[in-house]
Design a protein around this motif. Structure first.
Motif, PDB file in Angstrom:
ATOM      1  N   GLY A  22       0.780  -1.229   0.000  1.00  0.00           N
ATOM      2  CA  GLY A  22       0.000   0.000   0.000  1.00  0.00           C
ATOM      3  C   GLY A  22       0.811   1.278   0.000  1.00  0.00           C
ATOM      4  N   MET A  23       2.143   1.151  -0.143  1.00  0.00           N
ATOM      5  CA  MET A  23       3.011   2.329  -0.138  1.00  0.00           C
ATOM      6  C   MET A  23       3.781   2.412  -1.447  1.00  0.00           C
ATOM      7  N   LEU A  24       4.101   3.615  -1.843  1.00  0.00           N
ATOM      8  CA  LEU A  24       4.932   3.853  -3.011  1.00  0.00           C
ATOM      9  C   LEU A  24       6.379   3.654  -2.569  1.00  0.00           C
ATOM     10  N   SER A  25       7.079   2.710  -3.192  1.00  0.00           N
ATOM     11  CA  SER A  25       8.391   2.288  -2.699  1.00  0.00           C
ATOM     12  C   SER A  25       9.455   2.305  -3.782  1.00  0.00           C
ATOM     13  N   HIS A  39      -0.383   9.232   5.564  1.00  0.00           N
ATOM     14  CA  HIS A  39      -0.880   8.555   6.764  1.00  0.00           C
ATOM     15  C   HIS A  39      -2.273   8.991   7.176  1.00  0.00           C
ATOM     16  N   ASP A  40      -2.573  10.289   7.063  1.00  0.00           N
ATOM     17  CA  ASP A  40      -3.858  10.758   7.573  1.00  0.00           C
ATOM     18  C   ASP A  40      -5.061  10.297   6.752  1.00  0.00           C
ATOM     19  N   VAL A  41      -4.828   9.796   5.518  1.00  0.00           N
ATOM     20  CA  VAL A  41      -5.929   9.228   4.738  1.00  0.00           C
ATOM     21  C   VAL A  41      -5.739   7.725   4.504  1.00  0.00           C
ATOM     22  N   GLY A  42      -4.620   7.186   4.961  1.00  0.00           N
ATOM     23  CA  GLY A  42      -4.400   5.746   4.893  1.00  0.00           C
ATOM     24  C   GLY A  42      -4.155   5.193   3.502  1.00  0.00           C
ATOM     25  N   HIS A  59       5.059  16.700   4.512  1.00  0.00           N
ATOM     26  CA  HIS A  59       4.768  15.332   4.069  1.00  0.00           C
ATOM     27  C   HIS A  59       6.070  14.544   4.142  1.00  0.00           C
ATOM     28  N   HIS A  60       6.145  13.633   5.084  1.00  0.00           N
ATOM     29  CA  HIS A  60       7.421  13.017   5.433  1.00  0.00           C
ATOM     30  C   HIS A  60       7.493  11.551   5.014  1.00  0.00           C
ATOM     31  N   PRO A  61       8.627  11.160   4.426  1.00  0.00           N
ATOM     32  CA  PRO A  61       8.777   9.776   3.969  1.00  0.00           C
ATOM     33  C   PRO A  61       9.078   8.828   5.121  1.00  0.00           C
ATOM     34  N   ASN A  62       8.752   7.567   4.902  1.00  0.00           N
ATOM     35  CA  ASN A  62       9.303   6.480   5.707  1.00  0.00           C
ATOM     36  C   ASN A  62      10.551   6.071   4.934  1.00  0.00           C
ATOM     37  N   TRP A  63      11.696   6.111   5.577  1.00  0.00           N
ATOM     38  CA  TRP A  63      12.905   5.745   4.846  1.00  0.00           C
ATOM     39  C   TRP A  63      13.968   5.222   5.774  1.00  0.00           C
ATOM     40  N   LEU A  97      -2.363   6.279  -0.801  1.00  0.00           N
ATOM     41  CA  LEU A  97      -1.558   7.112  -1.691  1.00  0.00           C
ATOM     42  C   LEU A  97      -2.367   8.276  -2.250  1.00  0.00           C
ATOM     43  N   THR A  98      -1.723   9.446  -2.252  1.00  0.00           N
ATOM     44  CA  THR A  98      -2.354  10.671  -2.729  1.00  0.00           C
ATOM     45  C   THR A  98      -1.387  11.431  -3.644  1.00  0.00           C
ATOM     46  N   ASP A  99      -1.852  12.563  -4.144  1.00  0.00           N
ATOM     47  CA  ASP A  99      -0.994  13.426  -4.955  1.00  0.00           C
ATOM     48  C   ASP A  99       0.247  13.890  -4.196  1.00  0.00           C
ATOM     49  N   LEU A 100       0.162  13.996  -2.875  1.00  0.00           N
ATOM     50  CA  LEU A 100       1.331  14.380  -2.079  1.00  0.00           C
ATOM     51  C   LEU A 100       2.462  13.365  -2.245  1.00  0.00           C
ATOM     52  N   ASP A 101       2.110  12.086  -2.271  1.00  0.00           N
ATOM     53  CA  ASP A 101       3.128  11.044  -2.433  1.00  0.00           C
ATOM     54  C   ASP A 101       3.763  11.114  -3.816  1.00  0.00           C
ATOM     55  N   ILE A 102       2.940  11.369  -4.822  1.00  0.00           N
ATOM     56  CA  ILE A 102       3.451  11.477  -6.186  1.00  0.00           C
ATOM     57  C   ILE A 102       4.355  12.699  -6.320  1.00  0.00           C
ATOM     58  N   LYS A 103       3.954  13.810  -5.717  1.00  0.00           N
ATOM     59  CA  LYS A 103       4.764  15.030  -5.774  1.00  0.00           C
ATOM     60  C   LYS A 103       6.126  14.809  -5.122  1.00  0.00           C
ATOM     61  N   LEU A 104       6.144  14.179  -3.941  1.00  0.00           N
ATOM     62  CA  LEU A 104       7.402  13.928  -3.255  1.00  0.00           C
ATOM     63  C   LEU A 104       8.251  12.916  -4.026  1.00  0.00           C
TER      64      LEU A 104
END
Length: 102
Positions: free
Chosen positions: A31-34, A79-82, A61-65, A84-91
């Motif tokens: 469920g995470m972009l990796s 995390h707050d929506v559980g 917006h902080h990564p798990n790394w 993947l969102t546009d924030l993940d794609i942007k980062l």
């Protein structure tokens, strides 16, 4: 409020991310972009992490790394929506475009 990406939007974003130069593709795992980034040495990996941390902090917006020697393993999720969102794609896009030169 940030909305979850639907499957079509996520697949489109993955295609675009993976069209950027690199040998290792972004994937959705658990469920995470990796992705694992590989650098010349520890200093280059840590320098890149420092630059990414500044951008992530500005985004709030902080990564798990994690970092071991010359590799940085990245996992992104909103995390707050559980999911993947546009924030993940942007980062992820910022990370991808700024991984050269380290």
């Amino acid at each position: 409020m940030t909305k979850l990406l639907d499957d079509a939007s996520l697949q489109s974003a993955l295609t675009e991310l993976n069209s950027l130069p690199d040998k290792t593709p972004w994937q959705v795992k658990d469920g995470m972009l990796s992705k694992t980034f590989k650098f010349d040495d520890f200093a280059a990996a840590f320098g890149w992490m420092t630059q990414m941390a500044i951008f992530a902090e500005k985004m709030n917006h902080h990564p798990n790394w994690s970092n071991v020697y010359n590799r940085v393993n990245v996992q992104l999720i909103t995390h707050d929506v559980g999911g993947l969102t546009d924030l993940d794609i942007k980062l992820a896009t910022y990370m991808q475009k700024n991984s050269w030169g380290f």
